[in-house]
Design a protein around this motif. Structure first.
Motif, mmCIF file in Angstrom:
data_model
loop_
_atom_site.group_PDB
_atom_site.id
_atom_site.type_symbol
_atom_site.label_atom_id
_atom_site.label_comp_id
_atom_site.label_asym_id
_atom_site.label_seq_id
_atom_site.Cartn_x
_atom_site.Cartn_y
_atom_site.Cartn_z
ATOM 1 N N ASP A 1 39.976 47.043 53.856
ATOM 2 C CA ASP A 1 40.822 45.952 53.394
ATOM 3 C C ASP A 1 40.136 44.615 53.679
ATOM 4 O O ASP A 1 39.961 44.255 54.841
ATOM 5 C CB ASP A 1 42.169 46.041 54.115
ATOM 6 C CG ASP A 1 43.150 45.027 53.600
ATOM 7 O OD1 ASP A 1 43.039 44.622 52.432
ATOM 8 O OD2 ASP A 1 44.042 44.623 54.374
ATOM 9 N N SER B 1 38.416 48.930 49.955
ATOM 10 C CA SER B 1 39.787 49.305 50.150
ATOM 11 C C SER B 1 40.582 48.202 50.718
ATOM 12 O O SER B 1 41.561 48.434 51.337
ATOM 13 C CB SER B 1 39.936 50.535 50.973
ATOM 14 O OG SER B 1 41.191 51.037 50.740
ATOM 15 N N ASN B 2 40.147 46.999 50.498
ATOM 16 C CA ASN B 2 41.200 46.034 50.564
ATOM 17 C C ASN B 2 41.716 46.185 49.215
ATOM 18 O O ASN B 2 41.018 45.962 48.280
ATOM 19 C CB ASN B 2 40.718 44.625 50.693
ATOM 20 C CG ASN B 2 41.828 43.728 50.330
ATOM 21 O OD1 ASN B 2 42.962 44.082 50.476
ATOM 22 N ND2 ASN B 2 41.512 42.576 49.881
ATOM 23 N N SER B 3 42.879 46.559 49.095
ATOM 24 C CA SER B 3 43.265 46.725 47.759
ATOM 25 C C SER B 3 44.554 46.065 47.432
ATOM 26 O O SER B 3 45.463 46.030 48.196
ATOM 27 C CB SER B 3 43.332 48.130 47.297
ATOM 28 O OG SER B 3 43.466 49.080 48.181
ATOM 29 N N TYR B 4 44.506 45.579 46.205
ATOM 30 C CA TYR B 4 45.665 44.950 45.621
ATOM 31 C C TYR B 4 45.876 45.681 44.317
ATOM 32 O O TYR B 4 44.958 45.794 43.531
ATOM 33 C CB TYR B 4 45.368 43.478 45.364
ATOM 34 C CG TYR B 4 46.298 42.832 44.403
ATOM 35 C CD1 TYR B 4 47.532 42.389 44.799
ATOM 36 C CD2 TYR B 4 45.927 42.684 43.067
ATOM 37 C CE1 TYR B 4 48.373 41.797 43.893
ATOM 38 C CE2 TYR B 4 46.775 42.095 42.175
ATOM 39 C CZ TYR B 4 47.990 41.655 42.591
ATOM 40 O OH TYR B 4 48.830 41.066 41.693
#
Length: 197
Positions: free
Chosen positions: A58, A17-20
């Protein structure tokens, strides 16, 4: 643990859920940045049996390490997750016995391999130059470890052999030697199966 056949081991061996939010992405996962338009099949969502054992986190740097360019292997898309407290996840990796350092490599799978080694190579984009797939390790992923879960990028092995992107999920671990414990090693044995007539 009982000894696995060469065919089964070969299937296993092969690789947030480090998300881009990449263009066209609605689930928070990120796709590899390439000059070509790459469609990444499959999903970065966890299998239902594992969904409650991970937390999205993240970590853009870890995610970037796992993503590969078109025809270069690694992941086509990925999502970073952290293993929850008091949780242990079994993982599997096929590797090259002539290079003992490959035992605790970066690429792992949720499932024990099954089927032929050629099918496994295609499912996980493993070029023959990278590994003969003659050993398998079964280890436990420690609690609080961060991993990237995603689907495989295409890989060009030679002018005659290219593996396309795959729906099979792979797990990227930055430092497997500290992230895993309780490992067991299996050696491959020929187990010839008759071909259908």
């Amino acid at each position: 643990m009982k000894q696995l056949t060469f065919a089964a081991m070969a299937i296993l061996l092969s690789g947030c859920s480090n998300s881009y939010n990449a263009p066209g992405s609605t689930d928070g996962s990120r796709m590899a940045d390439t000059n070509k338009i790459t469609q990444c099949p499959g999903t970065t969502a966890l299998p239902p049996a594992l969904a409650d054992k991970f937390i999205p986190v993240d970590d853009p740097e870890l995610l970037a390490q796992s993503l590969g360019e078109t025809d270069q292997g690694k992941l086509c898309q990925g999502q970073v997750y952290r293993v929850k407290e008091d949780t242990e996840i079994p993982l599997y990796r096929a590797w090259n016995s002539t290079n003992p350092n490959s035992k605790m490599g970066n690429w792992w799978a949720f499932s024990v391999p099954a089927g032929s080694s050629s099918q496994y190579r295609q499912q996980y984009e493993i070029c023959y130059q990278w590994s003969p797939l003659d050993r398998m390790s079964s280890c436990t992923l420690k609690a609080n470890t961060k991993v990237v879960v995603g689907t495989g990028q295409s890989a060009t092995c030679s002018e005659y052999l290219t593996y396309p992107t795959s729906v099979e999920q792979q797990i990227y671990i930055d430092q497997a030697d500290t992230a895993l414990e309780e490992c067991n090693t299996f050696t491959g044995h020929f187990d010839w199966q008759p071909m259908p007539q």
